[in-house]
Enzyme design. Structure first.
Site, PDB file in Angstrom:
ATOM      1  CB  ALA A  20      -0.937  -0.004   1.203  1.00  0.00           C
ATOM      2  CB  ILE A  24       1.589  -0.332  -8.283  1.00  0.00           C
ATOM      3  CG1 ILE A  24       2.702  -0.679  -9.271  1.00  0.00           C
ATOM      4  CG2 ILE A  24       0.222  -0.735  -8.836  1.00  0.00           C
ATOM      5  CD1 ILE A  24       2.841  -2.158  -9.581  1.00  0.00           C
ATOM      6  CG  ASN A 113       8.874 -10.551  -4.953  1.00  0.00           C
ATOM      7  OD1 ASN A 113       9.314 -10.020  -3.924  1.00  0.00           O
ATOM      8  ND2 ASN A 113       8.839  -9.921  -6.114  1.00  0.00           N
ATOM      9  CB  VAL A 137      -0.184  -6.544  -9.294  1.00  0.00           C
ATOM     10  CG1 VAL A 137       0.680  -5.544 -10.057  1.00  0.00           C
ATOM     11  CG2 VAL A 137      -1.661  -6.329  -9.629  1.00  0.00           C
ATOM     12  CG  ASP A 167       1.967  -8.397 -20.267  1.00  0.00           C
ATOM     13  OD1 ASP A 167       3.107  -7.919 -20.263  1.00  0.00           O
ATOM     14  OD2 ASP A 167       1.495  -9.032 -19.307  1.00  0.00           O
ATOM     15  CG  HIS A 195       3.734 -10.024 -16.505  1.00  0.00           C
ATOM     16  ND1 HIS A 195       3.529  -9.064 -17.468  1.00  0.00           N
ATOM     17  CD2 HIS A 195       4.340  -9.381 -15.469  1.00  0.00           C
ATOM     18  CE1 HIS A 195       3.978  -7.906 -17.031  1.00  0.00           C
ATOM     19  NE2 HIS A 195       4.484  -8.069 -15.825  1.00  0.00           N
TER      20      HIS A 195
END
Ligand code: NAD
Ligand code: LMR
Length: 332
Positions: A20, A24, A113, A137, A167, A195
């Site tokens: 947050a 993005i 990640n 995302v 994309d 992706h």
């Protein structure tokens, strides 16, 4: 504050956004809070999730949301606990993850990640609303979505998507510029697969102004320039901007969730969804397909006749995503 009759009758949509205090989210939150995803007549309550070191910055973002006096924003909560953030949520944007730097591939992020998404999947499983929709995302998005879905056995797997709308939007925009048309005129374009730089932006079925667009472009431009340009656009942004895409990513996340909820009126778009074996893609891989949205669900466009070139490109993505899945077997 004046409420419409409908907003009085409906409870706010509960939404969680992870990462947050990141780049993005700083675009995405305002788009959600101004009705662009769930409708101009639907209030939203937003839970901001970030890691403990970033919670203070997330509190600052919450203060700014409040200062924007947005009529549709009923409440903002800030937490570093996924169990709290996902409590009762109808939608979750899983953005929080490290971005890549220059020279890295997205798959290089998997080791760092990937482990974020198992616990978040489990927290969604325990706390989210029955109708939750989850959009991953954070990169590498497809395999992170696979990890999250796998950790949420009570949530139907198809409620976990990975974002390939960026994309798709890039593929439309670069093509529209080449043909001097508007992106709104392009139909039946799709990006298959991962992706990643292996993705396959496919013009075979694309049309505009009643024409097959594959016939409007030079084959060498299509294979040697267009496909790699779209597939490597993320790296181009990092090179030119010095940071990975943020506002365009947020915009694509809005497009994705809005279409999922509100439908596409028969129009194709691209979403990475867990495969049910369509087009020979192994079951469970989170794979970019041509889809339409209807009745709150994605439907993969089935029955397309694929040529050898398409099959080869799709196969390369199957192999890459299968290898990613294998590399995170300890998280599944
Ligand atoms: P950023 O570094 O600006 O922000 C990331 C935020 O995530 C930070 O606030 C960080 O504290 C937070 N975070 C890290 N671990 C977390 C966790 N376990 N729980 C909650 N929050 C956590 O990055 P950004 O530019 O906002 O990008 C976020 C991710 O989105 C990156 O992985 C990036 O590569 C990816 N991305 C994907 C697409 C796509 O098309 N799928 C497009 C752009 C960016
Ligand atoms: C993008 O496509 O812009 C994002 O996935 C960020 C990146 O690493 O390329």
């Amino acid at each position: 504050m004046v409420y419409s009759q409908q907003s009085q009758a409906q409870t706010p949509v509960k939404v969680a956004v992870s990462g947050a205090s990141g780049n993005i989210a700083y675009s995405l939150l305002w788009r959600i809070a101004t009705g662009e995803v769930f409708g101009q007549d639907r209030e939203v309550e937003i839970n901001l999730l970030d890691i403990p070191q970033a919670v203070q910055a997330a509190e600052g973002v919450a203060l700014e949301l409040e200062d924007s006096a947005l009529g549709l924003l009923s409440k903002v909560n800030v937490t570093d606990d996924a169990n709290v953030a996902f409590d009762g949520v109808n939608a979750a944007f899983l953005v929080g993850a490290k971005p890549r730097g220059k020279g890295e591939e997205r798959a290089d992020l998997l080791k760092g990640n990937g482990p974020i998404f198992g616990p978040q999947g489990a927290a969604l499983n325990s706390h989210a609303a029955d109708d939750v929709r989850v959009l991953v995302v954070g990169n590498p998005a497809n395999t992170n979505a696979l990890i999250a879905a796998n950790s949420a056995p009570d949530i139907p797997a198809e409620r976990f998507n990975a974002m390939m709308r960026l994309d798709h939007n890039r593929a439309e925009s670069i093509l529209a510029t080449k043909l001097d048309i508007n992106t709104r005129e392009i139909e039946q374009l799709a990006v298959w697969g991962n992706h990643s730089a292996t993705q396959f932006p496919d013009l075979t079925f694309a049309t505009a102004r009643g024409k097959q667009l594959i016939d409007e472009v030079d084959q060498a431009w299509y294979t040697e320039e267009y496909i790699p340009r779209v597939a490597k656009r993320g790296a181009e942004i990092i090179e030119v901007r010095g940071k990975s895409s943020a506002a365009s990513a947020a915009s694509s996340a809005v497009d994705h969730m809005r279409d999922w909820v509100q439908g596409t009126n028969g129009a194709w778009t691209t979403v990475a969804v867990p495969s049910r074996g369509e087009y020979g893609v192994p079951e469970g891989l989170v794979f970019g397909f041509p889809v339409i949205a209807e009745g709150g669900e994605w439907k993969v466009v089935e029955g397309l006749e694929l040529n050898d070139f398409q099959r080869e490109r799709i196969q390369a993505n199957i192999e890459e995503l299968s290898a990613e899945r294998e590399s995170v077997s300890d998280l599944l």
